[in-house]
Design an enzyme around this catalytic site. Structure first.
Site, mmCIF file in Angstrom:
data_model
loop_
_atom_site.group_PDB
_atom_site.id
_atom_site.type_symbol
_atom_site.label_atom_id
_atom_site.label_comp_id
_atom_site.label_asym_id
_atom_site.label_seq_id
_atom_site.Cartn_x
_atom_site.Cartn_y
_atom_site.Cartn_z
ATOM 1 N N VAL A 181 0.688 -1.148 0.089
ATOM 2 C CA VAL A 181 0.095 -0.041 -0.108
ATOM 3 C C VAL A 181 0.904 1.283 -0.029
ATOM 4 O O VAL A 181 0.787 2.132 -0.805
ATOM 5 C CB VAL A 181 -1.038 -0.091 1.375
ATOM 6 C CG1 VAL A 181 -1.939 1.225 0.996
ATOM 7 C CG2 VAL A 181 -1.892 -1.404 1.300
ATOM 8 N N ALA A 229 9.705 5.991 5.902
ATOM 9 C CA ALA A 229 10.261 5.205 6.810
ATOM 10 C C ALA A 229 10.173 3.447 6.469
ATOM 11 O O ALA A 229 9.110 3.312 6.245
ATOM 12 C CB ALA A 229 9.946 5.328 8.174
ATOM 13 N N GLU A 286 -10.007 4.968 6.965
ATOM 14 C CA GLU A 286 -10.941 4.368 6.119
ATOM 15 C C GLU A 286 -10.308 3.061 5.404
ATOM 16 O O GLU A 286 -11.045 2.028 5.261
ATOM 17 C CB GLU A 286 -11.093 5.227 4.701
ATOM 18 C CG GLU A 286 -11.925 4.836 3.825
ATOM 19 C CD GLU A 286 -13.473 4.851 4.342
ATOM 20 O OE1 GLU A 286 -14.062 5.727 4.844
ATOM 21 O OE2 GLU A 286 -14.024 3.758 4.467
ATOM 22 N N VAL A 301 -10.857 -0.886 6.826
ATOM 23 C CA VAL A 301 -11.889 -1.677 6.617
ATOM 24 C C VAL A 301 -12.404 -1.797 5.006
ATOM 25 O O VAL A 301 -12.618 -0.773 4.688
ATOM 26 C CB VAL A 301 -13.394 -1.308 7.604
ATOM 27 C CG1 VAL A 301 -14.419 -2.137 7.242
ATOM 28 C CG2 VAL A 301 -12.848 -1.152 8.828
ATOM 29 N N GLY A 359 -10.925 -2.143 2.381
ATOM 30 C CA GLY A 359 -9.615 -1.609 1.301
ATOM 31 C C GLY A 359 -10.423 -0.279 0.775
ATOM 32 O O GLY A 359 -10.499 0.586 1.332
ATOM 33 N N GLY A 399 -2.454 -16.087 -4.667
ATOM 34 C CA GLY A 399 -1.979 -15.038 -4.033
ATOM 35 C C GLY A 399 -3.221 -14.301 -3.314
ATOM 36 O O GLY A 399 -2.887 -13.336 -2.743
ATOM 37 N N GLU A 413 -2.296 -15.762 2.468
ATOM 38 C CA GLU A 413 -0.962 -15.984 2.742
ATOM 39 C C GLU A 413 -0.514 -17.316 3.313
ATOM 40 O O GLU A 413 -1.496 -18.484 3.324
ATOM 41 C CB GLU A 413 -0.749 -15.037 3.960
ATOM 42 C CG GLU A 413 -0.937 -13.551 3.604
ATOM 43 C CD GLU A 413 -0.733 -12.396 4.812
ATOM 44 O OE1 GLU A 413 -0.209 -13.033 5.653
ATOM 45 O OE2 GLU A 413 -1.238 -11.577 4.726
ATOM 46 N N LYS A 445 -12.216 -5.771 11.917
ATOM 47 C CA LYS A 445 -13.120 -4.902 11.150
ATOM 48 C C LYS A 445 -14.514 -4.876 11.769
ATOM 49 O O LYS A 445 -15.256 -3.746 11.751
ATOM 50 C CB LYS A 445 -13.018 -5.443 9.805
ATOM 51 C CG LYS A 445 -11.732 -5.332 8.986
ATOM 52 C CD LYS A 445 -11.758 -6.081 7.648
ATOM 53 C CE LYS A 445 -10.303 -5.808 7.000
ATOM 54 N NZ LYS A 445 -10.347 -7.258 6.209
ATOM 55 N N GLY A 497 -5.335 -4.856 -1.785
ATOM 56 C CA GLY A 497 -4.600 -4.749 -3.039
ATOM 57 C C GLY A 497 -3.984 -3.124 -2.832
ATOM 58 O O GLY A 497 -4.532 -2.344 -2.001
HETATM 59 P P1 NAP Z 1 3.492 -4.619 3.824
HETATM 60 O O1 NAP Z 1 3.621 -4.881 2.181
HETATM 61 O O2 NAP Z 1 4.024 -5.684 4.574
HETATM 62 O O3 NAP Z 1 4.599 -3.272 4.133
HETATM 63 C C1 NAP Z 1 5.043 -2.898 5.205
HETATM 64 C C2 NAP Z 1 5.802 -1.697 5.164
HETATM 65 O O4 NAP Z 1 5.988 -1.382 6.457
HETATM 66 C C3 NAP Z 1 7.290 -2.211 4.374
HETATM 67 O O5 NAP Z 1 7.929 -1.155 3.646
HETATM 68 C C4 NAP Z 1 8.259 -2.481 5.623
HETATM 69 O O6 NAP Z 1 9.453 -2.096 5.576
HETATM 70 C C5 NAP Z 1 7.520 -1.224 6.577
HETATM 71 N N1 NAP Z 1 7.866 -1.537 8.165
HETATM 72 C C6 NAP Z 1 7.357 -2.792 8.837
HETATM 73 N N2 NAP Z 1 7.877 -2.428 10.031
HETATM 74 C C7 NAP Z 1 8.740 -1.556 10.188
HETATM 75 C C8 NAP Z 1 9.618 -0.889 10.974
HETATM 76 N N3 NAP Z 1 9.530 -1.244 12.261
HETATM 77 N N4 NAP Z 1 10.096 0.204 11.006
HETATM 78 C C9 NAP Z 1 10.057 0.927 9.549
HETATM 79 N N5 NAP Z 1 9.339 0.275 8.632
HETATM 80 C C10 NAP Z 1 8.628 -1.053 8.842
HETATM 81 O O7 NAP Z 1 2.116 -3.895 4.092
HETATM 82 P P2 NAP Z 1 0.831 -3.679 3.533
HETATM 83 O O8 NAP Z 1 0.070 -4.746 2.672
HETATM 84 O O9 NAP Z 1 1.245 -2.451 2.673
HETATM 85 O O10 NAP Z 1 -0.059 -3.016 4.746
HETATM 86 C C11 NAP Z 1 0.307 -1.962 5.196
HETATM 87 C C12 NAP Z 1 -0.888 -1.674 6.224
HETATM 88 O O11 NAP Z 1 -1.964 -1.447 5.568
HETATM 89 C C13 NAP Z 1 -1.394 -2.892 7.123
HETATM 90 O O12 NAP Z 1 -1.493 -2.304 8.526
HETATM 91 C C14 NAP Z 1 -2.368 -3.541 6.475
HETATM 92 O O13 NAP Z 1 -3.305 -4.144 7.598
HETATM 93 C C15 NAP Z 1 -3.099 -2.442 5.979
HETATM 94 N N6 NAP Z 1 -3.979 -2.696 4.897
HETATM 95 C C16 NAP Z 1 -3.447 -3.679 3.702
HETATM 96 C C17 NAP Z 1 -4.021 -3.896 2.574
HETATM 97 C C18 NAP Z 1 -3.528 -4.643 1.530
HETATM 98 O O14 NAP Z 1 -4.168 -5.100 0.650
HETATM 99 N N7 NAP Z 1 -2.268 -5.015 1.442
HETATM 100 C C19 NAP Z 1 -5.553 -3.881 2.756
HETATM 101 C C20 NAP Z 1 -6.199 -2.899 3.807
HETATM 102 C C21 NAP Z 1 -5.334 -2.596 4.642
HETATM 103 P P3 NAP Z 1 10.339 -2.801 4.473
HETATM 104 O O15 NAP Z 1 9.783 -2.786 3.351
HETATM 105 O O16 NAP Z 1 11.719 -2.465 4.745
HETATM 106 O O17 NAP Z 1 10.262 -4.316 5.167
#
Ligand code: NAP
Length: 448
Positions: free
Chosen positions: A17, A46, A130, A133, A135, A188, A191, A206, A318
């Site tokens: 994201v 960060a 937003e 819950v 996406g 995909g 997980e 949610k 996504g």
């Molecule tokens: P992700 O792909 O796992 O990315 C996490 C990012 O955070 C990575 O860039 C990671 O750095 C960084 N990070 C993690 N721990 C860290 C720390 N301690 N210090 C600094 N950076 C840190 O996660 P995502 O899928 O984008 O999801 C992000 C958030 O959005 C989550 O809360 C998730 O529940 C929410 N969300 C995601 C989706 C989805 O479709 N993916 C949908 C709705 C909500 P590195 O890259 O260097 O490892």
């Protein structure tokens, strides 16, 4: 033309994201400025490891591993790291420094929403989530703002794409749970460790957030009854299909009286009303709008006193879809800074209590393996009546075991609305009835 002020934006996380959010901030800067009334300058990103290749090309100098330093000097902080810590401490520090915060972190908001909201109120900043819950689907803002002049009575949500994909596969191909899960992993949608999705934990977070906003009361994860889909069998799906139903994992929040009926009153000082917040596999009639939600899509169905029925549908996950929800929150937060105040956030004047699952009332689908002999149906109907559970549909199919040559019958019952406690007592008593060999399934039904 007057010069627009510039607001500093810190991004925590650059994964699925975060990378899309960074791309939009850089590529659509003019659009965002005209929409928000301020230029949104991305001052840093960060991450854990600055050398990790990213999904989109971004200036290297923006990356840092020092998230703490980054949030100190920002007007707007976007948290997309996930997990509880350090996300929680960074968000609190950002708000104490006067920054508005946007996050997609459902686990954190469901676990510790009250602390985050208190800090936001104290600091006079906007906290929005937003993306947490469903996406891309705009659902929290419509509940919080558009429906703030109405009373929501019930929310039914398909808020986890992984489980919807698995149940849809089972429904359309007849696959067993394990095979449908393997397919979801191959594509995909699931997980490698699918526990949080298939056991309903993600949907439960949610559900807590949806219930809090819908009923103006802060509910946490501990208030949510949760059952996942790992015990749903191909036979359950086939039987449901046969009876005109589809099985969905629903996040449900509904207002009930303590006795199990619905109520129109917002609060009840005597404690006789409350909200049932729960996640479990649920039978829905195939003509219900939520039954048409296929694959990994999400949808939220709302019933409100004056608005009636509403449905919100779209992509629940996504990078790009979720980034859309994040950007909406960001523009709104930027506007609030430009206009000089956080605006009204969620309200918590409802003061309704979370009810235990035993207070929930719904219809039930019950599968029974019974002896094929005269008088069986009458005995079973009496047992249900004795427990105050009335039967709406009863269907029997018979089969003969090829090896033993013993004939048995399968009975499928759909009840009228009954309390969870009455149903549990009925099922317990049914297990002891001489004409019942086994209770093969008990599933809740909504939308009938
Ligand atoms: P992700 O792909 O796992 O990315 C996490 C990012 O955070 C990575 O860039 C990671 O750095 C960084 N990070 C993690 N721990 C860290 C720390 N301690 N210090 C600094 N950076 C840190 O996660 P995502 O899928 O984008 O999801 C992000 C958030 O959005 C989550 O809360 C998730 O529940 C929410 N969300 C995601 C989706 C989805 O479709 N993916 C949908 C709705 C909500 P590195 O890259 O260097 O490892």
């Amino acid at each position: 033309m007057t010069e627009l002020r510039t607001l500093k934006v810190a991004l925590l996380g650059c994964g699925n994201v975060g990378a899309q959010v960074a791309r939009i901030l850089l590529d659509d800067a003019d659009m965002l400025a005209s929409r928000s009334g301020a230029r949104l300058e991305l001052v840093g990103i960060a991450v854990r490891n600055t050398d990790t290749p990213r999904d989109v090309e971004l200036p290297r100098e923006l990356f840092t591993t020092d998230a703490g330093a980054l949030v100190k000097d920002a007007d707007l902080v976007i948290e997309l790291m996930g997990g509880i810590e350090p996300a929680r401490s960074l968000i609190l520090a950002a708000m104490r420094n006067g920054a508005c915060v946007v996050t997609g972190n459902k686990a954190l908001v469901a676990k510790d929403g009250p602390t985050l909201h208190e800090e936001a109120d104290k600091a006079g900043v906007q906290l929005s989530y937003e993306a947490a819950v469903a996406g891309a689907i705009p659902i929290l803002r419509p509940i919080r703002d558009s429906l703030s002049g109405d009373r929501i009575t019930r929310v039914l949500g398909i808020v986890n794409g992984t489980t919807n994909f698995i149940l849809d596969q089972m429904d359309s191909t007849g696959a067993q749970f394990a095979d449908a899960l393997a397919e979801a992993q191959r594509l995909g949608y699931a997980e490698a460790d699918p526990t949080a999705d298939v056991e309903g934990h993600d949907a439960a977070s949610k559900a807590a957030i949806l219930a809090s906003l819908s009923f103006h009361t802060r509910f946490s994860l501990d208030d949510v009854y949760c059952e996942g889909i790992s015990s749903v069998t191909a036979a359950d799906i086939a039987a449901a299909k046969d009876a005109g139903f589809v099985i969905k994992l629903l996040a449900i929040a509904e207002k009930l009286t303590a006795a199990g009926g619905e109520t129109g009153t917002e609060t009840d000082a005597a404690g006789t009303t409350g909200v049932s917040v729960r996640v479990h596999p649920t039978l829905l009639p195939r003509e219900h709008p939520l039954a048409a939600v296929r694959g990994a899509f999400n949808a939220v169905f709302i019933e409100a006193e004056n608005a009636g029925e509403l449905m919100f549908y779209g992509q629940g996950a996504g990078g790009k879809p979720t980034a859309s929800a994040v950007m909406g929150d960001l523009v709104s937060a930027a506007r609030s800074i430009v206009l000089g105040g956080p605006g009204r956030a969620e309200t918590t004047t409802g003061k309704v209590s979370a009810l235990p699952i035993t207070a929930a009332a719904t219809s039930y689908y019950i599968g029974l393996d019974v002896a094929d002999q005269p008088g069986v149906l009458a005995k079973i109907a009496r047992l249900f009546a004795d427990h105050g559970v009335s039967i709406e549909i009863m269907r029997q199919t018979t089969h003969r075991d090829a090896d033993s040559n013993i004939e048995s019958a399968e009975l499928r019952i759909v009840t009228h609305r009954a309390s969870e406690a009455a149903l549990a007592a009925t099922v317990e008593a049914a297990k002891g009835l001489d004409v019942i060999n086994s209770v093969t399934s008990v599933l809740r039904v909504e939308g009938v």
